[in-house]
Structure formats: structure tokens, C-alpha cells
Design a protein around this motif. Structure first.
Motif, short mmCIF file in Angstrom:
data_model
loop_
_atom_site.label_atom_id
_atom_site.label_comp_id
_atom_site.label_asym_id
_atom_site.label_seq_id
_atom_site.Cartn_x
_atom_site.Cartn_y
_atom_site.Cartn_z
N GLU A 179 -21.15 128.75 -34.47
CA GLU A 179 -21.07 130.16 -34.05
C GLU A 179 -19.78 130.81 -34.55
OE1 GLU A 179 -20.62 132.79 -29.93
OE2 GLU A 179 -21.06 130.63 -29.81
N GLU A 180 -18.66 130.11 -34.44
CA GLU A 180 -17.38 130.67 -34.85
C GLU A 180 -17.29 130.91 -36.37
OE1 GLU A 180 -15.14 128.30 -31.25
OE2 GLU A 180 -14.77 127.76 -33.34
N ASN A 181 -18.07 130.11 -37.10
CA ASN A 181 -18.05 130.27 -38.55
C ASN A 181 -19.18 131.16 -39.06
OD1 ASN A 181 -15.85 128.36 -39.73
ND2 ASN A 181 -16.84 127.17 -38.11
N GLY A 182 -19.87 131.85 -38.13
CA GLY A 182 -20.84 132.85 -38.54
C GLY A 182 -22.16 132.31 -39.02
N ILE A 183 -22.51 131.07 -38.64
CA ILE A 183 -23.78 130.50 -39.08
C ILE A 183 -24.87 130.79 -38.06
CG2 ILE A 183 -24.94 128.33 -39.69
CD1 ILE A 183 -22.22 127.31 -40.67
N VAL A 184 -24.55 130.74 -36.77
CA VAL A 184 -25.51 131.08 -35.72
C VAL A 184 -24.91 132.16 -34.83
CG1 VAL A 184 -26.60 128.80 -35.70
CG2 VAL A 184 -24.68 129.27 -34.18
N GLY A 185 -25.78 132.83 -34.08
CA GLY A 185 -25.32 133.87 -33.18
C GLY A 185 -24.87 133.30 -31.83
N SER A 186 -24.56 134.19 -30.91
CA SER A 186 -24.10 133.77 -29.58
C SER A 186 -25.28 133.28 -28.75
CB SER A 186 -23.40 134.94 -28.87
OG SER A 186 -24.29 136.03 -28.74
N ALA A 187 -24.93 132.55 -27.69
CA ALA A 187 -25.97 131.98 -26.82
C ALA A 187 -26.67 133.08 -26.04
CB ALA A 187 -25.33 130.97 -25.86
N GLU A 188 -27.98 132.90 -25.85
CA GLU A 188 -28.79 133.84 -25.07
C GLU A 188 -29.53 133.09 -23.97
OE1 GLU A 188 -31.37 135.88 -27.70
OE2 GLU A 188 -29.79 136.67 -29.00
N GLY A 189 -28.77 132.52 -23.05
CA GLY A 189 -29.39 131.76 -21.96
C GLY A 189 -30.01 130.49 -22.48
N SER A 190 -31.27 130.25 -22.12
CA SER A 190 -31.96 129.03 -22.54
C SER A 190 -32.68 129.17 -23.87
CB SER A 190 -32.97 128.62 -21.45
OG SER A 190 -33.91 129.67 -21.27
N LYS A 191 -32.63 130.38 -24.47
CA LYS A 191 -33.30 130.59 -25.76
C LYS A 191 -32.48 130.00 -26.90
CE LYS A 191 -35.46 134.96 -24.32
NZ LYS A 191 -35.58 136.41 -24.63
#
Length: 782
Positions: free
Chosen positions: A749-761
Motif C-alpha cells: 500500500e505504501e508503495n502505491g501497488i494496492v489501495g487502502s483497506a476497505e473492511g473485509s473486502k
């Protein structure tokens, strides 16, 4: 010294016994002619010549009052059946005189009244000559009513069913007591009969000897030398049977004599805590930022049915006999024995003979456990401050200690302790309250399911009921993620915030290290403020500068083992520093673990936690690790614990109260529903030296791994290939543990590969293909 209360109760029991004797005797000596004699005398003429002349004509030996009472009850009430309530009076006198619980005589009195009505009505249904004397006027009226309504057969069936039902109910409630009382009466009668027989035999021998000495017939003296002529009897082929029959009787007498020599057991009365309504105190207070805060009501806790606290004396007597019999086999003489019945165990205090070594008793622990058929016994040799050895044995009727019952006492309501913590009830049924500020840190250990998490909930709930947000704040670290999530509702009132962290309940090991170092930094800043103010501790500082008053900080770590396995020395170092230095500035640690092994509870940690709680553990080695002594391996689980205070040489056995998850949720939801504090209490950013920076770095105000994980690139390829950013995917495909997979996902996430967490999704994947990923990774390395 004689207890005045006990003396009063014994005197009251004697008075009741005399009244019962007069009541029963008056009815049994009822005479029909006395009614006409007594009727000539008015009630106000009880003293005088007229009363004297009337008393001489009476057949009832209990005088005018006895004659009037018997005439009233036998003729106009329920006849001779009115004697039955007199038996209840005898039982009352016994219970009051022996300082027993008054619930059994209440049950028995109710039974006696109802069974008297039933028996009187049955007598009224009969037609024998003296039926009126057994039924009375009331019995005849009830019999007439029932026979008219149901018929004679139906009335008999109803009354027999009532009699059987009432008797079964009585036996169910008081069966063991009745059996014990009956066996006691039978034993007393047997002993009396045996004693009478012995006295009779002794008297016969004495009389025969006296008769022989006074016999004037000289022929007897001349005939006495002829006794040696026994060969004639010996020639008889029929030989007399040897007299073996008296031997069993003599053996029984010896056994009875041995049991008669046993010391009588003394049952110590349980402590009766003075109850108090916790909601009568001032519930609404003003906070420092001029807001209002309301303490949670005790009605949020479940109101439970008061459990029966009756002591089964027959069971205690049986346990005492087994215990003393086993000790007698090993030549251990007991001079005095007393018993204290607790919620789950009974403590037998044995005062030994002067020539018995204590070590001889302690070596018999396993033998006594087998003799008592107990799940596990614990020995206290000796009991601190007493000339006795203690043996704790589980009893057959355990009682649950509820959280509401230990809070609704005068001791907690009017407590002047800084941080009062309710730990439970002792064996003597006393509510045990200690001050977390004086502990000053608490180490909790126990096997899975022994009650650690409930114990932590009890401690936190005690503080929530006694302290406002201005007085105490919490730092909660929960590596298991599910034990302390209820307290998320307290984020605007009791939970601190961290500079550089978004979470208030810490669940990840790396962030736990950061939070602990933040607390260390807070400790150092507080010491600087105390130095400027010229005071030695937080209490003096708050008294001197009330406008700048500092709250107490309670740091709760629910599972130390997980942190020690993942972070090791990085966790041990701040915990050790806090345990050594944080007391004076009002920072207190509560650390729990289910693995009380030496690699988790190190010598450095244990040396700085003088107060410890041990729930049930698997082995004696684990018990020695947490308490430096055995005993925790013999606990019963479900809140049964040993508490080692800092100022006592031996641990105290306590039954921890039970508080359910729904009750904790109700308390925290009530607090969370109130208006939050305007200013949150924020802990400072910790100092990160080179050693710490190698394993942890601060980027953009967030905690992240200092160097990328070795599996970082492989995880990035996997996520982009599947276009799915989830921790479970990394766990399955890369065979990583949850904590490590979560850290790798945070790095992605910090390196811009995935987005932020959205609960259990699953997280959104920001890189569309592997070529774009390769370019991004090249730029990161560059």
C-alpha cells in the motif's frame, strides 16, 4: 474471648427451645375437664387467690397458661396436629443457637404450617371416636368443605397428594440436613445404649463382688478349693466354642472410640459484606474541558438470582473423617481442625501436634488427594500468621461469583484507593479489592480457557466504574485482535491517541513496539515535569498543580507471548523500562500471557512485576515460573486463581467474578454514547535511534517496515497477476503467517501497488499489469 453476638444468638436459641418445650408439653397434656375449670377465671385474674384455687384443680402440669393454650388449639384450631409447628420451633431454636443460616427453618416452618392443615383435614374426614381431638374445629370445617366439593374419595386423594408433594419438596431442600440430624440422633442413641450396657455390666460385677465379700455361709469357702477339678470337664468330647462373638463388638467399639477421639470441626462463619447501592453515589461529574461525564449504572450488569449459601455439614463431617483417617495412617496427629467454605473450595485448617513436622504433611499431598477423591488439592504449609497447615479441597456445590455482587458492596463504593480493582471473593467470601497504583504492575498468566480475558475485563470494568476520564486513560494492545475490541467505544473518552498512528487499539506487533516506546517517551516527559514542579510522584503533582493534573496511564497487553515471538528484545526493553521506572509518574502495566514459560516471562520482566495472578496452568513448572511456587497447577479453572500481592509472602486464593461479553459491550456502549472529550490525550512520537530505525521507520506519519520484506517483490507479482489484494491470498500462496502477510500488504500500500483497506473486502490493485509493476519496482530500487 467470647463473642458477644454469638452469646446473644445462643441465648436466643435457648429461649426459643424453652418456649417450644412449653408449647409442645401444653398440647400433649391437654385434658377436656380443664376447659370448664379455666373458663371460671378471667384473663386479668391470672394472679391471686382465685388463680391459685383454679390451678390446683387442673390436670395440665403446665399451669393455667398451658391449659388455656391447649384448650384453644386443640378444641378450636387443629387439634393435636397443632403440635407439628412446635417441632418447627425446636428447629428454629437449634439453628439460632448454633449460629446457622435461617433459610432452612423458614422452609421447615412453611412446611409445618401446611402439613398441619393437611393432617388436621385428614383427621376431620375420619369417623373414629377421638377424631375431633385430632382435627379441631378448623380441621372439621375444611374436611366438610372438601368432602362436599370433591367427595370423600376426591378429598383423600387431594390431601394425600399434597402431603407427598410437600414432603418431597422438603426433602429436596433439606434432605441432607435431615439425614445428618437423624444419623446424629441415631449415633447418640446407640452410644447411650452402649454406655448403659457397660454401666449395667459394671454394676453387676460390683454387686456380685460385694455379695461375695458379705456371704456368711462358710460352706462356700470350703467348697472353693474344689474348683481345680477340671480334668473331668476336659474328658467331655464336646468342647466349648471359643467366644469370638464379642470381638466384632470390641472392634466396633475401638473404631467408634477412635472417631470419638477425633477433634470436633469448627465451621468458620463466612464474611458478610455490607451491601451498598453503587448508583446512590454522584454519577454525573464535570471533566477538565468543562464537559459532563456520567458513570455507568450498575443496572447494566445482569441481576442474578442469589445462590443458596447453605453449608452441608454432613458433607463437611464426611470430608473431615476421610482427611483425619488418612493422616492417622501416617501417624500425623491433629489437635484442632476448622473449616472455611468458599465459593468453590473448602479450606481445612489443621493444628498439628507439637511433635509433627510440617514437611511430613506436605509430602502427603497426592495421598490426601486420592483419599478425598478430589480433582486437586492445594496445601498451605504453614498458613502465614497461624499455627496451622491449610488443605484446600474442592467441594461439590460450586457457586459463581458475579460482577454485580462484588461491586455492590460498601467497601468498593466508599473506596479511597487511587485505582481500585476488584479481583473477586476469597475463601472466606470477602470481596478482595486492591490498588493498581500500589501494585504497581500486574502480570497475569494461565492456560487457555482458565479465565485470563475475563479477568482483564473485570479489572478494566472496575476502573470504569470508579474512575472518570480525567483520572485514568488506557493503552490497549491486543495482538489476538478479538479480546479487547469491545473497548473501541471508549475512543473518545478513555483511550489515548498516538502521534504517527491512526489506531487506538493496537493489534500489530510493529505498531505495538511503537506504542510502547511512545509510552516510554511519555514517562520521560512526565519525569521532567515532576522535576520542574519539585515533587516525587504523580499524586503530589496533581495536588500541587490541579490545573495541570496528569491522568494515570494503564497499559494492557493481552498476549505477551505473540509479541515476544515476533519482536523479542524490541518488546522486552520498553516493558522492562516501564516496569522499573513508571510507577512514580502514574503509568501501570497489566501484561497477560497464556504461555508462562521462561522464554516469554524472562527473569528481567518477572523481577519487575511483584504482583502476579496465576490462573490454572498445565504443569508445576509453569506455576513456579509465574509464582515462584507450585499450586497453580491444582486450580480448578473458570476464574479460580492465585493472587500474589507485592507485600505478602504467599499467594491468596480468589474466585474471579464473571462478567460476560454482553455486559462489557453494554458498559462501553453507554460510555461511548455520551459526548466525547474535546481534547484527546495524545502520546508523543518516540525517539528512534539507529538500532530501532533498522527495523522500523516513520514515513508520512505512519509506521511501516524499515526495509522491504524479502517476499515483497514476489507478493507484488502475485497481487498484480490475480488483481486481488488480500492478506489471505499472500498467506495461501506464499505460505506466510498472518502478521508477516499483513506487514507485506501494508508495504504494498505504501508503495502505491494496492489501495487502502476497505473492511473485509479485498484491496483495490492500482497496477494493471506486470510491465507497469516492473517499471514501478525499478523506480523504487533506484
Amino acid at each position: 474471648m467470647i463473642d458477644k453476638e454469638t452469646l446473644k444468638q445462643e441465648f436466643g436459641g435457648i429461649l426459643l427451645g424453652v418456649a417450644a418445650f412449653f408449647y409442645i408439653g401444653s398440647l400433649l397434656f391437654y385434658h377436656p375437664d380443664d376447659t370448664a375449670v379455666v373458663s371460671r377465671l378471667q384473663w386479668f385474674e391470672m394472679i391471686g387467690s382465685a388463680a391459685t384455687s383454679v390451678a390446683k384443680e387442673l390436670h395440665n402440669p403446665f399451669g393455667i397458661l398451658g391449659a388455656r393454650l391447649s384448650s384453644l388449639l386443640v378444641e378450636w384450631f387443629l387439634g393435636y396436629m397443632s403440635v407439628i409447628p412446635g417441632i418447627a420451633m425446636v428447629y428454629w431454636s437449634w439453628c439460632v443457637g448454633r449460629v446457622k443460616s435461617l433459610k432452612p427453618p423458614l422452609f421447615f416452618t412453611l412446611y409445618a404450617v401446611l402439613i398441619t392443615l393437611v393432617a388436621g383435614t385428614m383427621s376431620g374426614l375420619t369417623s373414629f371416636r377421638d377424631a375431633d381431638l385430632y382435627a379441631g374445629t378448623v380441621g372439621r370445617m375444611l374436611a366438610t368443605f372438601l368432602s362436599t366439593l370433591l367427595g370423600t374419595t376426591g378429598a383423600w386423594i387431594l390431601l394425600l397428594a399434597l402431603a407427598v408433594g410437600l414432603s418431597l419438596a422438603l426433602w429436596r431442600m433439606l434432605g441432607t440436613r435431615i439425614a445428618g440430624l437423624a444419623s446424629g440422633v441415631v449415633d447418640a442413641a446407640t452410644a447411650g445404649w452402649s454406655m448403659a450396657g457397660k454401666l449395667g455390666g459394671l454394676m453387676r460385677r460390683v454387686v456380685s463382688r460385694m455379695a461375695g465379700e458379705r456371704n456368711p455361709d462358710p460352706g462356700l469357702a470350703e467348697a472353693s478349693p474344689a474348683r481345680p477339678r477340671k480334668p473331668i470337664v476336659a474328658a467331655d468330647p464336646v468342647r466349648p466354642e471359643p467366644e469370638f462373638e464379642p470381638e466384632p463388638e470390641s472392634l466396633a467399639d475401638e473404631t467408634a472410640q477412635e472417631h470419638a477421639d477425633d477433634p470436633e470441626i469448627t465451621i468458620r462463619e463466612a464474611v458478610r459484606e455490607k451491601e451498598a447501592d453503587l448508583d446512590e453515589r454522584r454519577l454525573k461529574v464535570k471533566t477538565k474541558d468543562r464537559g459532563s461525564y456520567r458513570f455507568p449504572s450498575v443496572d447494566l450488569l445482569k441481576r442474578t438470582r442469589e445462590e443458596d449459601e447453605l453449608i452441608d455439614e454432613s458433607l463437611l463431617e464426611e470430608s473431615k473423617s476421610r482427611l483425619l483417617e488418612k493422616l492417622r495412617i501416617y501417624k500425623v496427629e491433629v489437635v484442632r481442625i476448622s473449616a472455611t467454605v468458599g465459593p468453590r473450595v473448602t479450606l481445612f485448617e489443621l493444628e498439628l501436634a507439637p511433635d509433627v513436622k510440617v514437611s511430613k504433611v506436605t509430602s502427603l499431598e497426592n495421598d490426601l488427594a486420592m483419599a478425598m477423591a478430589a480433582r486437586g488439592i492445594r496445601m498451605i504449609a504453614p498458613i502465614p500468621g497461624k499455627n496451622a497447615v491449610g488443605v484446600e479441597i474442592p467441594h461439590g456445590k460450586p457457586r459463581t461469583v458475579w460482577m454485580r455482587s462484588v461491586l455492590q458492596v460498601e467497601k468498593f463504593k466508599n473506596s479511597r484507593l487511587a485505582l481500585p480493582v476488584v479481583l473477586g471473593r476469597t475463601i472466606a467470601n470477602e470481596v478482595y479489592i486492591d490498588d493498581l497504583a500500589s501494585m504497581p504492575h500486574l502480570l497475569i498468566a494461565g492456560a487457555t480457557g482458565a479465565g485470563k480475558s475475563v479477568g482483564i475485563n473485570v479489572i478494566i470494568s472496575s476502573l470504569l466504574y470508579s474512575c472518570s476520564p480525567d483520572k485514568v486513560r488506557f493503552v490497549l494492545i491486543d495482538p489476538k485482535r478479538v479480546e479487547l475490541f469491545h473497548y473501541q467505544h471508549l475512543k473518545n473518552h478513555f483511550l489515548v491517541t498516538f502521534e504517527g498512528l491512526e489506531e487506538q487499539i493496537i493489534t500489530e506487533p510493529a505498531k505495538a513496539v511503537y506504542a510502547l516506546r511512545s509510552v516510554v517517551k511519555e514517562m520521560e516527559q512526565r519525569y521532567a515535569r515532576l522535576e520542574v514542579a519539585g515533587v516525587r510522584n504523580i499524586a503530589d503533582f496533581n495536588r500541587k498543580l490541579p490545573q495541570e493534573a496528569l491522568p494515570y496511564l494503564v497499559v494492557v497487553v493481552d498476549e505477551l507471548a505473540d509479541l515476544m515471538m515476533t519482536a523479542g528484545k524490541e518488546v522486552e526493553e520498553p516493558i522492562t523500562r516501564l516496569a522499573q521506572l513508571a510507577r512514580a509518574v502514574g503509568i501501570h502495566l497489566i501484561v497477560a500471557t497464556q504461555r508462562p514459560s521462561v522464554d516469554i516471562i524472562t527473569g528481567v520482566i518477572k523481577a519487575n512485576f511483584p504482583a502476579r495472578i496465576a490462573f490454572q496452568v498445565a504443569s508445576r513448572v509453569d506455576s513456579r515460573t509465574i509464582l515462584d511456587s507450585s499450586g497453580a497447577d491444582q486450580l480448578l479453572g473458570n476464574g479460580d486463581m492465585l493472587y500474589q500481592p507485592a507485600n505478602q509472602p504467599k499467594p491468596e486464593r480468589i474466585q474471579c467474578p464473571y462478567i460476560s461479553s454482553s455486559e462489557v459491550e453494554a458498559i462501553t456502549s453507554f460510555i461511548g454514547s455520551q459526548e466525547g472529550l474535546k481534547t484527546a490525550y495524545e502520546l508523543p512520537r518516540p525517539d528512534m535511534n539507529e538500532k530501532n530505525a533498522a527495523g522500523m521507520a516513520i514515513r508520512g506519519g505512519k509506521v511501516s517496515g524499515g526495509g522491504r520484506d524479502p517476499m515483497f517483490e514476489e507478493a507484488a507479482n502475485l497481487v498484480v497477476m490475480h488483481q486481488q489484494g488480500s492478506v489471505s491470498l499472500l498467506q495461501r500462496r506464499l505460505k506466510l503467517g498472518f502478521s508477516r502477510a499483513a506487514r507485506v500488504m501494508d508495504q504494498l500500500e505504501e508503495n502505491g501497488i494496492v489501495g487502502s483497506a476497505e473492511g473485509s473486502k479485498p484491496r483495490e490493485v492500482l497496477v494493471q499489469n506486470l510491465d507497469s509493476l516492473e517499471l514501478l519496482l525499478r523506480n523504487l530500487d533506484g
